[in-house]
Design a protein around this motif. Structure first.
Motif, PDB file in Angstrom:
ATOM      1  N   GLY A  60       0.878  -0.193   9.196  1.00 52.76           N
ATOM      2  CA  GLY A  60       0.763   0.652   8.004  1.00 52.76           C
ATOM      3  C   GLY A  60       0.510  -0.105   6.714  1.00 52.76           C
ATOM      4  N   SER A  61       0.570   0.649   5.618  1.00 53.74           N
ATOM      5  CA  SER A  61       0.168   0.099   4.316  1.00 53.74           C
ATOM      6  C   SER A  61       1.097  -1.008   3.832  1.00 53.74           C
ATOM      7  CB  SER A  61       0.108   1.207   3.286  1.00 53.74           C
ATOM      8  OG  SER A  61      -0.801   2.191   3.696  1.00 53.74           O
ATOM      9  N   ALA A  62       2.336  -1.019   4.291  1.00 53.75           N
ATOM     10  CA  ALA A  62       3.279  -2.055   3.853  1.00 53.75           C
ATOM     11  C   ALA A  62       3.370  -3.198   4.859  1.00 53.75           C
ATOM     12  CB  ALA A  62       4.663  -1.441   3.656  1.00 53.75           C
ATOM     13  N   GLY A  63       2.601  -3.095   5.940  1.00 55.59           N
ATOM     14  CA  GLY A  63       2.772  -3.995   7.072  1.00 55.59           C
ATOM     15  C   GLY A  63       2.480  -5.459   6.804  1.00 55.59           C
ATOM     16  N   LEU A  64       1.482  -5.700   5.973  1.00 58.39           N
ATOM     17  CA  LEU A  64       1.144  -7.095   5.683  1.00 58.39           C
ATOM     18  C   LEU A  64       1.719  -7.529   4.347  1.00 58.39           C
ATOM     19  CD1 LEU A  64      -0.450  -8.962   7.607  1.00 58.39           C
ATOM     20  CD2 LEU A  64      -0.737  -6.558   8.117  1.00 58.39           C
ATOM     21  N   GLY A  65       2.550  -6.674   3.770  1.00 66.84           N
ATOM     22  CA  GLY A  65       3.247  -7.078   2.554  1.00 66.84           C
ATOM     23  C   GLY A  65       2.823  -6.326   1.312  1.00 66.84           C
ATOM     24  N   ASN A  66       3.523  -6.609   0.247  1.00 69.47           N
ATOM     25  CA  ASN A  66       3.257  -6.054  -1.085  1.00 69.47           C
ATOM     26  C   ASN A  66       3.870  -6.981  -2.113  1.00 69.47           C
ATOM     27  OD1 ASN A  66       3.407  -3.245   0.542  1.00 69.47           O
ATOM     28  ND2 ASN A  66       2.097  -3.085  -1.249  1.00 69.47           N
ATOM     29  N   ASP A  67       3.382  -6.858  -3.344  1.00 65.86           N
ATOM     30  CA  ASP A  67       3.950  -7.702  -4.393  1.00 65.86           C
ATOM     31  C   ASP A  67       4.376  -6.901  -5.621  1.00 65.86           C
ATOM     32  OD1 ASP A  67       1.330  -7.086  -5.145  1.00 65.86           O
ATOM     33  OD2 ASP A  67       1.215  -8.866  -6.411  1.00 65.86           O
ATOM     34  N   HIS A  68       4.226  -5.583  -5.589  1.00 63.63           N
ATOM     35  CA  HIS A  68       4.628  -4.759  -6.739  1.00 63.63           C
ATOM     36  C   HIS A  68       5.560  -3.646  -6.278  1.00 63.63           C
ATOM     37  CE1 HIS A  68       1.037  -6.237  -9.177  1.00 63.63           C
ATOM     38  NE2 HIS A  68       2.058  -6.361 -10.003  1.00 63.63           N
ATOM     39  N   PHE A  69       6.679  -3.512  -6.952  1.00 68.03           N
ATOM     40  CA  PHE A  69       7.666  -2.492  -6.603  1.00 68.03           C
ATOM     41  C   PHE A  69       8.047  -1.803  -7.908  1.00 68.03           C
ATOM     42  CE2 PHE A  69      11.779  -0.765  -5.497  1.00 68.03           C
ATOM     43  CZ  PHE A  69      11.797  -0.620  -4.115  1.00 68.03           C
ATOM     44  N   ASP A 122      -7.510   0.728   3.496  1.00 66.49           N
ATOM     45  CA  ASP A 122      -6.289   0.888   4.288  1.00 66.49           C
ATOM     46  C   ASP A 122      -6.654   0.841   5.767  1.00 66.49           C
ATOM     47  OD1 ASP A 122      -4.254   1.504   2.196  1.00 66.49           O
ATOM     48  OD2 ASP A 122      -5.749   3.037   1.756  1.00 66.49           O
ATOM     49  N   MET A 123      -5.623   0.724   6.597  1.00 65.20           N
ATOM     50  CA  MET A 123      -5.897   0.625   8.018  1.00 65.20           C
ATOM     51  C   MET A 123      -6.510   1.913   8.573  1.00 65.20           C
ATOM     52  SD  MET A 123      -2.706  -1.372   9.675  1.00 65.20           S
ATOM     53  CE  MET A 123      -1.994  -2.766   8.791  1.00 65.20           C
ATOM     54  N   LEU A 124      -7.358   1.696   9.541  1.00 63.70           N
ATOM     55  CA  LEU A 124      -8.136   2.762  10.168  1.00 63.70           C
ATOM     56  C   LEU A 124      -7.265   3.805  10.873  1.00 63.70           C
ATOM     57  CD1 LEU A 124     -11.098   3.343  10.888  1.00 63.70           C
ATOM     58  CD2 LEU A 124     -10.864   1.760  12.789  1.00 63.70           C
ATOM     59  N   ASN A 125      -6.082   3.387  11.318  1.00 63.57           N
ATOM     60  CA  ASN A 125      -5.275   4.337  12.101  1.00 63.57           C
ATOM     61  C   ASN A 125      -4.335   5.185  11.242  1.00 63.57           C
ATOM     62  OD1 ASN A 125      -3.565   2.274  11.502  1.00 63.57           O
ATOM     63  ND2 ASN A 125      -3.028   1.747  13.599  1.00 63.57           N
ATOM     64  N   PRO A 166     -13.335  -5.612  18.110  1.00 63.79           N
ATOM     65  CA  PRO A 166     -13.439  -6.418  16.885  1.00 63.79           C
ATOM     66  C   PRO A 166     -13.775  -5.587  15.649  1.00 63.79           C
ATOM     67  CG  PRO A 166     -15.323  -6.808  18.330  1.00 63.79           C
ATOM     68  CD  PRO A 166     -14.320  -6.017  19.128  1.00 63.79           C
ATOM     69  N   GLU A 167     -14.557  -4.522  15.832  1.00 66.60           N
ATOM     70  CA  GLU A 167     -14.986  -3.747  14.655  1.00 66.60           C
ATOM     71  C   GLU A 167     -13.847  -2.956  14.026  1.00 66.60           C
ATOM     72  OE1 GLU A 167     -15.446  -1.078  18.169  1.00 66.60           O
ATOM     73  OE2 GLU A 167     -15.748  -3.195  17.780  1.00 66.60           O
ATOM     74  N   GLU A 168     -12.707  -2.861  14.742  1.00 71.28           N
ATOM     75  CA  GLU A 168     -11.569  -2.132  14.179  1.00 71.28           C
ATOM     76  C   GLU A 168     -10.617  -3.057  13.416  1.00 71.28           C
ATOM     77  OE1 GLU A 168      -9.787   0.388  17.244  1.00 71.28           O
ATOM     78  OE2 GLU A 168     -11.783   0.753  18.062  1.00 71.28           O
ATOM     79  N   CYS A 169     -10.901  -4.356  13.426  1.00 65.88           N
ATOM     80  CA  CYS A 169     -10.032  -5.344  12.756  1.00 65.88           C
ATOM     81  C   CYS A 169      -9.946  -5.029  11.264  1.00 65.88           C
ATOM     82  CB  CYS A 169     -10.597  -6.747  12.961  1.00 65.88           C
ATOM     83  SG  CYS A 169      -9.674  -8.022  12.090  1.00 65.88           S
ATOM     84  N   TRP A 170      -8.733  -5.117  10.716  1.00 65.84           N
ATOM     85  CA  TRP A 170      -8.521  -4.831   9.288  1.00 65.84           C
ATOM     86  C   TRP A 170      -8.550  -6.113   8.457  1.00 65.84           C
ATOM     87  CZ3 TRP A 170      -3.816  -4.277   5.913  1.00 65.84           C
ATOM     88  CH2 TRP A 170      -4.110  -3.515   4.763  1.00 65.84           C
ATOM     89  N   HIS A 171      -8.650  -7.249   9.106  1.00 67.71           N
ATOM     90  CA  HIS A 171      -8.742  -8.538   8.410  1.00 67.71           C
ATOM     91  C   HIS A 171      -7.560  -8.802   7.505  1.00 67.71           C
ATOM     92  CE1 HIS A 171     -12.853  -7.427   9.524  1.00 67.71           C
ATOM     93  NE2 HIS A 171     -12.926  -8.697   9.844  1.00 67.71           N
ATOM     94  N   ALA A 172      -6.374  -8.747   8.080  1.00 69.27           N
ATOM     95  CA  ALA A 172      -5.194  -9.056   7.286  1.00 69.27           C
ATOM     96  C   ALA A 172      -4.332 -10.112   7.960  1.00 69.27           C
ATOM     97  CB  ALA A 172      -4.398  -7.795   7.021  1.00 69.27           C
ATOM     98  N   GLU A 173      -4.762 -10.560   9.123  1.00 69.86           N
ATOM     99  CA  GLU A 173      -4.176 -11.744   9.756  1.00 69.86           C
ATOM    100  C   GLU A 173      -2.766 -11.582  10.301  1.00 69.86           C
ATOM    101  OE1 GLU A 173      -4.988 -15.553   8.249  1.00 69.86           O
ATOM    102  OE2 GLU A 173      -7.055 -15.038   7.779  1.00 69.86           O
TER     103      GLU A 173
END
Lengths: 553, 78
Positions: A50-59, A220-223, B39-46
């Protein structure tokens, strides 16, 4: 088409959180502290989803010992990005919300999410120079791992790779649980629960995105596909303001949210600042030009004054190092890798910014009150269904658990639910998609949807266009239902998400037709003025039998 | 193909497969070299690279994501 192809497992719990985002995790933690048995169902892996999954820097938060008087604080916050959204929530909601953010900041810090920078609370970005800074910079990169540990420590069960798909109802209309489908195996799960939270996050991909190419290259993520919104609607809950799109801006082509992590100045190709706020970088406030007017960059391009760049020239080495730190906390690792690979040095090289196309904002979502209750008994909503981003998710999730704990204590167990009927119906639908010899891929269905939303309910809207567009959308939707083909459970979950988007888009068309005015980015060619009688009102839609009922209040 | 896994370094631990929010490694099995199925669904966030215990994952940035950059004339600035 036999049900035996799907294995079916059943669970009993007090509180089911659908979506393992910040709202779901905070709700489960609080509910477990109140003695409730909790399960979180998560479509991906909860630690990075989700949107918070890879982190955030503003709260966004109010810390009395930093900000002083609440009245001065809130006056300034209402001027900032999303001030309108906050105004819609009402002053009482806002006060209760901001006082709760103070508690949550301290709780998170104690749990191991570093909320301080170099030993103190550091507020920066998203701010008007000289005015209140309401956004706390924090180290959010691993926030979900920390919250997951806290949840597990309290006995919360986490079920990854399961997509919540349909709510179950008791005879009396109260919520009875949900059905989820596995994204990796042909398996179905029936959760009997006394209360359910929907925290499935933002809606992505309702309109086409500007950078064509990889289908996953969206901010944002595709899912993130409105699963919660459509589950809520189908169960009788209200949705609101679906016809009111929003705009965002950020780095060009490598589309990402998080514009305010960039601490430079927006400039035209000659180096002239685009906005009136800054002529040199100021990390404390940031350049909020694009927050004041999101379409400013696109307009500049159309008028031949672009391209527009985010230029960090003038930051010291140490400030640049700190900005890189925040970019990593915000989940921009691959972007930074790209700059390294290309030899781009942000000290002297500016990056182009763009206005992103229409999107459906969090304020267009499930209707809930200041206890996160929807109008369906036992059903709660939180997270990106309102205001406040990460902070909003943390607070609304927490409140949902307060209310759910009270509800569960008083809830009598109902013997009759619609579980068998729902399971029969969804298994038939899933099997059809998995067993078809050939058919439409979900990306084809997504592109067809986006063509229609853009052409008939995009930047220009009229009754004739939308009526025609809606009728065409319904026709294509029928075709999608009859022809979508999933090779495996992963593709099935994508198909189901896209079908949720079709349903949401149809509601958006209906609501946009009903809003006979122009306001914000809802621009009616046939009603060019705002209808002032609608000021301060929200537009609601809910299911009533086979019809959809709309209202204003 | 967004994540590019170094065959020499990879220890087949399956952590990238387990963590990916988009499940681009769908179908890969623990104990085997991961396959980038979508690969085309990758969100590129590592998420995968952050998880990898042996730093075996690099990224090839798709042509469509390359960011336009420019050195702006500094004399115009105050």
């Amino acid at each position: 088409m036999s049900q035996s192809q799907f294995t079916i497992s059943r669970y009993d719990t007090d509180f089911l959180c659908i979506g393992g985002g910040i709202a779901g995790l905070m709700a489960a933690i609080n509910a477990a502290d109140s003695g409730l048995k909790c399960i979180i169902v998560e479509k991906a892996n909860i630690k990075r989803s989700g949107s918070a999954g890879l982190g955030n820097d503003h709260f966004i938060c109010y810390i009395p010992e930093v900000h002083g008087e609440y009245e001065t604080f809130i006056e300034d916050v209402l001027r900032l990005q999303n001030g309108d959204r906050l105004r819609q929530m009402g002053p009482e909601w806002a006060r209760k919300f901001f006082f709760k953010t103070n508690e949550i900041v301290k709780m998170w810090d104690a749990w191991g999410i570093p909320m301080k920078h170099e030993g103190s609370y550091y507020f920066a970005g998203h701010s008007l120079p000289g005015r209140t800074r309401a956004f706390l910079k924090y180290n959010g990169r691993d926030q979900k791992s920390v919250l997951t540990s806290q949840a597990k420590k309290r006995g919360v069960e986490i079920h990854n790779r399961r997509m919540g798909y349909e709510l179950l109802l008791n005879d009396d209309g109260s919520v009875a649980g949900a059905v989820a489908v596995d994204t990796r195996e042909r398996a179905l799960y029936v959760y009997h629960a006394k209360a359910v939270l929907l925290g499935t996050g933002l809606v992505n991909n309702l309109w086409p995105f500007c950078s064509r190419g990889s289908v996953g290259a969206t901010p944002d993520m595709l899912n993130l596909t409105a699963d919660g919104r459509m589950m809520a609607f189908r169960a009788g809950a209200e949705l609101c303001n679906l016809e009111m799109p929003s705009l965002h801006s950020g780095i060009k082509y490598f589309s990402r949210n998080g514009q305010a992590t960039w601490e430079g100045v927006l400039r035209d190709p000659s180096g002239k600042p685009l906005g009136p706020f800054l002529d040199a970088p100021n990390p404390l406030y940031g350049d909020i030009t694009m927050e004041v007017r999101k379409e400013f960059i696109e307009e500049s391009n159309k008028e031949g004054r672009g391209p527009i760049f985010m230029d960090m020239t003038g930051l010291t080495e140490k400030q640049m190092e700190t900005m890189h730190h925040w970019l990593r906390q915000e989940g921009n690792y691959t972007l930074l890798r790209h700059f390294r690979q290309e030899g781009v040095d942000l000290m002297d090289t500016a990056v182009e910014f763009a206005t992103y196309p229409l999107l459906m904002p969090p304020s267009s979502g499930i209707v809930f009150n200041d206890r996160s209750e929807t109008c369906v008994p036992g059903l709660y909503a939180g997270g990106d269904e309102g205001y406040g981003g990460i902070a909003g998710a943390a607070v609304t999730g927490w409140w949902a658990a307060d209310a759910a704990a009270e509800y569960v204590r008083n809830k009598k167990t109902c013997a009759d639910t619609d579980a068998d009927a729902v399971v029969g119906r969804v298994v038939q639908r899933f099997n059809a998609m998995l067993d078809r010899e050939s058919g439409a891929h979900w990306t084809e269905a997504l592109q067809a949807l986006q063509n229609i939303t853009w052409d008939y309910c995009g930047e220009v809207r009229s009754a004739a266009g939308m009526e025609h567009g809606l009728s065409h959308l319904r026709r294509v939707h029928e075709h999608a239902l009859a022809t979508l083909k999933a090779e495996n459970p992963h593709e099935l979950s994508m198909c189901l998400g896209i079908l949720n988007l079709y349903e949401l888009a149809e509601l958006m068309f209906e609501m946009a037709l009903e809003r006979r005015e122009s306001r914000g980015y809802h621009k009616r060619a046939d009603f060019r003025l705002p209808d002032l009688r609608l000021n301060g009102k929200k537009h609601y839609i809910r299911k009533d039998g086979n019809h959809n009922l709309m209202s204003w209040r | 193909m967004p994540p590019v896994i170094n065959k020499e370094k990879c220890i087949h631990c399956g952590q990238c497969v387990d963590i990916c929010p988009m499940d681009v490694f769908y179908g890969s099995k623990k104990g085997e070299f991961p396959i980038v199925r979508y690969p085309e669904e990758c969100w590129h966030a590592e998420a995968c690279a952050l998880q990898c215990p042996v730093d075996a994952i690099d990224f090839r940035i798709p042509l469509t994501l390359i960011v336009p950059v420019k050195k702006l004339p500094h004399d115009a600035m105050s």
